[in-house]
Design a protein around this motif. Structure first.
Motif, PDB file in Angstrom:
ATOM      1  N   VAL A  97      -1.107  49.506  -8.141  1.00 15.78           N
ATOM      2  CA  VAL A  97      -2.274  48.978  -7.435  1.00 15.78           C
ATOM      3  C   VAL A  97      -2.041  47.560  -6.943  1.00 15.78           C
ATOM      4  CG1 VAL A  97      -3.917  50.389  -8.740  1.00 15.78           C
ATOM      5  CG2 VAL A  97      -3.391  48.090  -9.510  1.00 15.78           C
ATOM      6  N   LEU A  98      -2.748  47.242  -5.853  1.00 13.27           N
ATOM      7  CA  LEU A  98      -2.913  45.864  -5.399  1.00 13.27           C
ATOM      8  C   LEU A  98      -4.317  45.447  -5.813  1.00 13.27           C
ATOM      9  CD1 LEU A  98      -1.582  45.847  -1.712  1.00 13.27           C
ATOM     10  CD2 LEU A  98      -0.592  44.674  -3.671  1.00 13.27           C
ATOM     11  N   LEU A  99      -4.445  44.236  -6.299  1.00 12.72           N
ATOM     12  CA  LEU A  99      -5.740  43.683  -6.692  1.00 12.72           C
ATOM     13  C   LEU A  99      -5.987  42.422  -5.868  1.00 12.72           C
ATOM     14  CD1 LEU A  99      -5.050  43.886 -10.513  1.00 12.72           C
ATOM     15  CD2 LEU A  99      -6.489  45.445  -9.207  1.00 12.72           C
ATOM     16  N   PHE A 100      -7.200  42.284  -5.344  1.00 15.57           N
ATOM     17  CA  PHE A 100      -7.594  41.088  -4.605  1.00 15.57           C
ATOM     18  C   PHE A 100      -8.796  40.500  -5.318  1.00 15.57           C
ATOM     19  CE2 PHE A 100      -5.488  43.801  -1.633  1.00 15.57           C
ATOM     20  CZ  PHE A 100      -4.854  42.990  -0.708  1.00 15.57           C
ATOM     21  N   GLU A 101      -8.695  39.228  -5.714  1.00 17.56           N
ATOM     22  CA  GLU A 101      -9.795  38.565  -6.408  1.00 17.56           C
ATOM     23  C   GLU A 101      -9.617  37.058  -6.310  1.00 17.56           C
ATOM     24  OE1 GLU A 101      -9.453  40.450 -10.174  1.00 17.56           O
ATOM     25  OE2 GLU A 101      -7.546  39.511 -10.629  1.00 17.56           O
TER      26      GLU A 101
END
Length: 124
Positions: A97-101
């Motif tokens: 997964v890629l996570l953006f935060e």
């Protein structure tokens, strides 16, 4: 400016549930992670969290106001866990997964004393 390879970033990850920093923009972090099994229930009080599945099979479970829901994701799918909403990712197989935060967001949110908390985010 430089180009980053997702394949190389995922190849550099050996452990599951240990996100690594891939890029930064506008006070946001783009992280890569390998997931497998269930994570801890948690919320990020002031931060939305985007999950984008690159490869694998992921369900993000949600609990809010006594209600439970879930979103199933396959490759190319994404969902956003809104700020303050308790959620738990569950990977049904090893999932990339890629996570953006927002920068500084702890992976376990309000469950900071979890054995899965990553305090020092490494770069890939």
């Amino acid at each position: 400016m430089d180009a980053r390879s997702l394949a190389d970033a995922f190849d550099a990850l050996e452990e599951t549930w240990e996100p690594r920093l891939l890029a930064e923009l506008n006070d946001q972090h783009v992280k890569v992670a390998r997931l497998d099994g269930e994570f801890v229930w948690h919320a990020h009080e002031d931060a939305d969290e985007l999950f984008y599945v690159v490869d694998g099979d992921l369900t993000v479970e949600y609990r809010e106001d006594g209600r439970e829901d879930a979103v199933h994701l396959g490759p190319g799918d994404l969902t956003v866990a809104p700020a303050g909403v308790e959620h738990r990712p569950v990977a049904h197989e090893e999932t990339k997964v890629l996570l953006f935060e927002p920068a500084g967001t702890t992976n376990t949110g309000d469950a900071e004393n979890s054995e899965r908390t990553v305090d020092d985010l490494e770069r890939v």
